[in-house]
Design a protein around this motif. Sequence first.
Motif, PDB file in Angstrom:
ATOM      1  N   ARG A   1       0.798  -1.304   0.060  1.00  0.00           N
ATOM      2  CA  ARG A   1       0.034  -0.061  -0.149  1.00  0.00           C
ATOM      3  C   ARG A   1       0.828   1.428   0.084  1.00  0.00           C
ATOM      4  N   ALA A   2       1.970   1.081   0.839  1.00  0.00           N
ATOM      5  CA  ALA A   2       2.849   2.278   0.834  1.00  0.00           C
ATOM      6  C   ALA A   2       3.475   2.659  -0.444  1.00  0.00           C
ATOM      7  N   ILE A   3       4.025   1.425  -0.985  1.00  0.00           N
ATOM      8  CA  ILE A   3       4.674   1.778  -2.335  1.00  0.00           C
ATOM      9  C   ILE A   3       3.730   2.452  -3.401  1.00  0.00           C
ATOM     10  N   GLY A   4       2.313   1.700  -3.415  1.00  0.00           N
ATOM     11  CA  GLY A   4       1.255   2.509  -4.464  1.00  0.00           C
ATOM     12  C   GLY A   4       1.165   3.783  -4.186  1.00  0.00           C
ATOM     13  N   SER A   5       1.105   4.083  -3.042  1.00  0.00           N
ATOM     14  CA  SER A   5       0.989   5.695  -2.520  1.00  0.00           C
ATOM     15  C   SER A   5       2.036   6.607  -3.118  1.00  0.00           C
ATOM     16  N   ARG A   6       3.505   6.114  -2.699  1.00  0.00           N
ATOM     17  CA  ARG A   6       4.414   6.849  -3.112  1.00  0.00           C
ATOM     18  C   ARG A   6       4.616   7.006  -4.611  1.00  0.00           C
ATOM     19  N   VAL A   7       4.283   5.697  -5.284  1.00  0.00           N
ATOM     20  CA  VAL A   7       4.475   5.685  -6.743  1.00  0.00           C
ATOM     21  C   VAL A   7       3.685   6.427  -7.412  1.00  0.00           C
ATOM     22  N   SER A   8       2.217   6.534  -7.085  1.00  0.00           N
ATOM     23  CA  SER A   8       1.171   7.508  -7.665  1.00  0.00           C
ATOM     24  C   SER A   8       1.553   8.784  -7.459  1.00  0.00           C
ATOM     25  N   ALA A   9       2.100   9.424  -6.160  1.00  0.00           N
ATOM     26  CA  ALA A   9       2.595  10.619  -5.827  1.00  0.00           C
ATOM     27  C   ALA A   9       3.923  11.035  -6.758  1.00  0.00           C
TER      28      ALA A   9
ATOM     29  N   THR B   1       2.650  -0.709 -14.571  1.00  0.00           N
ATOM     30  CA  THR B   1       2.715  -2.257 -14.059  1.00  0.00           C
ATOM     31  C   THR B   1       2.694  -2.209 -12.720  1.00  0.00           C
ATOM     32  N   LEU B   2       3.474  -1.360 -11.843  1.00  0.00           N
ATOM     33  CA  LEU B   2       3.263  -1.530 -10.454  1.00  0.00           C
ATOM     34  C   LEU B   2       1.970  -1.188  -9.771  1.00  0.00           C
ATOM     35  N   LEU B   3       1.412  -0.119 -10.474  1.00  0.00           N
ATOM     36  CA  LEU B   3      -0.098   0.160  -9.787  1.00  0.00           C
ATOM     37  C   LEU B   3      -0.941  -0.883 -10.200  1.00  0.00           C
ATOM     38  N   ALA B   4      -1.080  -1.438 -11.364  1.00  0.00           N
ATOM     39  CA  ALA B   4      -1.791  -2.551 -11.850  1.00  0.00           C
ATOM     40  C   ALA B   4      -1.697  -3.631 -10.968  1.00  0.00           C
ATOM     41  N   TRP B   5      -0.395  -3.964 -10.772  1.00  0.00           N
ATOM     42  CA  TRP B   5      -0.003  -5.308  -9.760  1.00  0.00           C
ATOM     43  C   TRP B   5      -0.662  -4.935  -8.493  1.00  0.00           C
ATOM     44  N   ILE B   6      -0.606  -3.756  -7.977  1.00  0.00           N
ATOM     45  CA  ILE B   6      -1.054  -3.567  -6.545  1.00  0.00           C
ATOM     46  C   ILE B   6      -2.652  -3.599  -6.689  1.00  0.00           C
ATOM     47  N   ALA B   7      -3.134  -2.955  -7.746  1.00  0.00           N
ATOM     48  CA  ALA B   7      -4.816  -2.958  -7.609  1.00  0.00           C
ATOM     49  C   ALA B   7      -4.988  -4.391  -7.818  1.00  0.00           C
ATOM     50  N   ASP B   8      -4.525  -5.379  -8.370  1.00  0.00           N
ATOM     51  CA  ASP B   8      -4.696  -6.652  -8.558  1.00  0.00           C
ATOM     52  C   ASP B   8      -4.509  -7.629  -7.261  1.00  0.00           C
ATOM     53  N   GLY B   9      -3.991  -7.045  -6.210  1.00  0.00           N
ATOM     54  CA  GLY B   9      -3.984  -7.715  -5.182  1.00  0.00           C
ATOM     55  C   GLY B   9      -2.400  -8.261  -4.867  1.00  0.00           C
ATOM     56  N   ALA B  10      -1.481  -7.622  -5.716  1.00  0.00           N
ATOM     57  CA  ALA B  10       0.057  -7.958  -5.748  1.00  0.00           C
ATOM     58  C   ALA B  10       0.338  -9.506  -5.662  1.00  0.00           C
ATOM     59  N   PRO B  11      -0.253 -10.215  -6.697  1.00  0.00           N
ATOM     60  CA  PRO B  11       0.057 -11.645  -6.539  1.00  0.00           C
ATOM     61  C   PRO B  11       1.729 -11.788  -6.777  1.00  0.00           C
ATOM     62  N   GLU B  12       2.224 -13.008  -6.064  1.00  0.00           N
ATOM     63  CA  GLU B  12       3.451 -13.259  -6.270  1.00  0.00           C
ATOM     64  C   GLU B  12       3.772 -13.743  -7.688  1.00  0.00           C
ATOM     65  N   GLY B  13       3.027 -14.814  -8.333  1.00  0.00           N
ATOM     66  CA  GLY B  13       3.170 -15.286  -9.673  1.00  0.00           C
ATOM     67  C   GLY B  13       4.198 -16.640  -9.276  1.00  0.00           C
ATOM     68  N   ASP B  14       4.790 -17.125 -10.364  1.00  0.00           N
ATOM     69  CA  ASP B  14       5.606 -18.171 -10.285  1.00  0.00           C
ATOM     70  C   ASP B  14       7.026 -17.890  -9.967  1.00  0.00           C
TER      71      ASP B  14
END
Length: 428
Positions: A71-79, A107-120
Amino acid sequence: MTRRVLMAVAAAAVLGASLPVVRAQSGDAAAPTYSRDVAPILYKNCTSCHRPGEIGPMPLLSYKDVRPWVRAIGSRVSAGTMPPWHADPSVNQFQNDRRLDPKEKQTLLAWIADGAPEGDPKDLPAAPHYADGWTIGEPDAVVKMAEDYPVPATGTIAYQYFEVPTNFTEDRWVQAFEVRPGNRAVVHHVIVYTRPPAPATPPQRPAAQPGQPPRPRPQPVFEFPDGQNDIPAGQTGGAALPPEQRKPLGPNDRPAPKGLGASIGAYVPGNGSRVYEPGTAVRLPAGATLVFQMHYTTTGKATTDRTSIGFVFAKEPPKTELRVMALINGSFEIPAGASDYRVDAEMTINRDVTLWGMLPHTHVRGKRWSYEVVLPDGRTQTILAVPKYDFEWQTDYIFKDPVKLPRGSKLHAIAWYDNSAANKSNPD
């Protein structure tokens, strides 16, 4: 002979506009994951600071590290406040521009909005490697303060000075440097000066021929207006105060020596290293003494610090010798309550030089900077603008295309200060 090229020392910040975030549909093959899409962005842009022992408050080297801070990453990247970059993007371009490009931000904001999945985890790229904490690679030489300096729990600490001999028997050419505080919690900034050994015999000016007037002194490369560099007594670089006005030296005071010499390296919050372009380097004279000028801040807990500087040396003398210069105004007074007080400084350049980078520096009342070049034909151009200077995060701005300054040019710096109660950082 090497050509001599100026690299001026002088500030920086830009807030990126937030981007719309499109939430990826569940199961969408293109939905970003940490392992495939986000880790490469963090490795490239964040982990040089966000790793153990560095200035970032938390590591971002693994999914486990990153997940609590999404959440903090998303806030700082958005700003646009992370990665930190304070130069106006409409004024010049810089090699070390830290800003994320629009695709990386999306990419970062879309990943955070989608729940921040880890992936493979198999999609993870190789983690970045840092040589024993050094960002410049393994140094050829490390010079360290000779003591663990005791920093008290409270109070204001005057600048402290530590002299360390290098014992190099021949000149060295510095291709890269990195200043590493021993205790980042209490070290605000460091300037490392290099004082060459005193000559065995003082240099003599060539004698004039009989009947001829004395030979004129050579014109200095950089010339300053009268009075601009007059630093008040008692301030760093100025004359000593009269004995009755001096504060008594405490047991832990390390006062300034009589001579400092040229700067060879520096550390400010967010910036403690520099790698110079191939074919360029800074000369470190044989037998020089390094002088560490330390600015400490207290944290409420007594501790110690032992700062060091690491050097990578060029394998041969460079085609271009770099010099570090300070453009300063040594004496000014900001009126009480002034919220936008302007201070100017200027230098005239008496040879053709190339300006490679600038590092603006002031203290907690500083709010913004602008740097202009006045060319010999009268044209003026802005080469760096820092609309929101941040004392806690400072940058050495390296020009993408070095700035050519023909003989007779003037470099003009303008700083604005906020000495009002509205400035939350104002100590008084």
